[in-house]
Design a protein around this motif. Structure first.
Motif, PDB file in Angstrom:
ATOM      1  N   PRO A  77     -19.016 -67.574  19.825  1.00  0.00           N
ATOM      2  CA  PRO A  77     -17.974 -67.100  20.257  1.00  0.00           C
ATOM      3  C   PRO A  77     -18.207 -66.221  21.356  1.00  0.00           C
ATOM      4  O   PRO A  77     -17.377 -66.347  22.356  1.00  0.00           O
ATOM      5  CB  PRO A  77     -17.449 -66.415  19.170  1.00  0.00           C
ATOM      6  CG  PRO A  77     -17.792 -66.960  17.892  1.00  0.00           C
ATOM      7  CD  PRO A  77     -19.096 -67.639  18.405  1.00  0.00           C
TER       8      PRO A  77
ATOM      9  N   TRP B 117      -9.403 -73.078  22.100  1.00  0.00           N
ATOM     10  CA  TRP B 117     -10.777 -73.611  21.626  1.00  0.00           C
ATOM     11  C   TRP B 117     -10.775 -72.954  20.049  1.00  0.00           C
ATOM     12  O   TRP B 117     -11.127 -73.331  19.085  1.00  0.00           O
ATOM     13  CB  TRP B 117     -11.615 -72.828  22.364  1.00  0.00           C
ATOM     14  CG  TRP B 117     -13.022 -72.863  21.889  1.00  0.00           C
ATOM     15  CD1 TRP B 117     -14.092 -73.853  21.805  1.00  0.00           C
ATOM     16  CD2 TRP B 117     -13.752 -71.834  21.258  1.00  0.00           C
ATOM     17  NE1 TRP B 117     -14.985 -73.473  21.065  1.00  0.00           N
ATOM     18  CE2 TRP B 117     -15.159 -72.217  20.792  1.00  0.00           C
ATOM     19  CE3 TRP B 117     -13.639 -70.431  20.925  1.00  0.00           C
ATOM     20  CZ2 TRP B 117     -16.114 -71.572  20.013  1.00  0.00           C
ATOM     21  CZ3 TRP B 117     -14.441 -69.719  20.166  1.00  0.00           C
ATOM     22  CH2 TRP B 117     -15.780 -70.381  19.752  1.00  0.00           C
ATOM     23  N   GLU B 118     -10.105 -71.574  20.041  1.00  0.00           N
ATOM     24  CA  GLU B 118     -10.079 -70.896  18.627  1.00  0.00           C
ATOM     25  C   GLU B 118      -9.005 -71.574  17.611  1.00  0.00           C
ATOM     26  O   GLU B 118      -9.415 -71.537  16.426  1.00  0.00           O
ATOM     27  CB  GLU B 118      -9.771 -69.529  18.919  1.00  0.00           C
ATOM     28  CG  GLU B 118     -10.850 -68.677  19.502  1.00  0.00           C
ATOM     29  CD  GLU B 118     -10.274 -67.228  19.861  1.00  0.00           C
ATOM     30  OE1 GLU B 118      -9.098 -66.986  20.147  1.00  0.00           O
ATOM     31  OE2 GLU B 118     -11.180 -66.430  19.987  1.00  0.00           O
TER      32      GLU B 118
ATOM     33  N   ARG C 158     -14.647 -77.414  17.367  1.00  0.00           N
ATOM     34  CA  ARG C 158     -14.713 -76.240  18.493  1.00  0.00           C
ATOM     35  C   ARG C 158     -15.672 -76.618  19.470  1.00  0.00           C
ATOM     36  O   ARG C 158     -15.535 -76.523  20.732  1.00  0.00           O
ATOM     37  CB  ARG C 158     -15.178 -75.243  17.797  1.00  0.00           C
ATOM     38  CG  ARG C 158     -13.895 -74.419  17.329  1.00  0.00           C
ATOM     39  CD  ARG C 158     -14.212 -72.937  16.931  1.00  0.00           C
ATOM     40  NE  ARG C 158     -13.097 -72.025  16.358  1.00  0.00           N
ATOM     41  CZ  ARG C 158     -13.028 -71.136  16.096  1.00  0.00           C
ATOM     42  NH1 ARG C 158     -14.087 -70.175  15.881  1.00  0.00           N
ATOM     43  NH2 ARG C 158     -12.089 -70.395  15.421  1.00  0.00           N
TER      44      ARG C 158
END
Length: 132
Positions: free
Chosen positions: A39, A54-55, A63
């Protein structure tokens, strides 16, 4: 890199090497082999809308692939323009809501992005545009 009217782009990652050439402008290429994406890395590289996309993917492989789609488009464009990583990658937004990545923002309309996966979990993007 230009010479004799030919622009050449090069990239490597893992065991992969990619090259692209053009006589009609500038070219950038980026290839990325599979790797974990934290992250923290995503926050350093992705614009807010990209980070949200992406999240939305499940953690892990999905991801990582989304990150590679975004990152290779950014890096191919930044190589083609000659800006390189002197530009904050978060300032270059990639729209991936369609069937192919599209550069978003002023001055990117004349650039073409082609992207594909040459092998599982590996992503390759070529970006071409007008001469600098």
């Amino acid at each position: 890199m230009a010479g004799a009217g030919i622009d050449v782009g090069l990239s490597h990652s893992g065991g992969w090497i990619a090259a692209a050439t053009t006589r009609s402008g500038c070219v950038g290429v980026d290839i990325e082999a599979p790797r974990p994406v934290s992250p923290a890395l995503a926050r350093r590289c992705l614009a807010d809308s990209e980070l949200a996309w992406w999240e939305d993917a499940p953690p892990g492989r999905a991801r990582a692939l989304r990150f590679l789609q975004l990152w290779t488009a950014k890096e191919a464009y930044l190589k083609a323009t000659g800006a390189g990583l002197s530009t904050d990658p978060r300032d270059l937004e990639i729209d991936v809501t369609g069937d192919r990545p599209v550069l978003a923002g002023d001055g990117t309309g004349s650039w073409e992005v082609s992207a594909w996966s040459p092998a599982p979990d590996t992503w390759l993007t070529v970006c071409t545009g007008p001469r600098r």
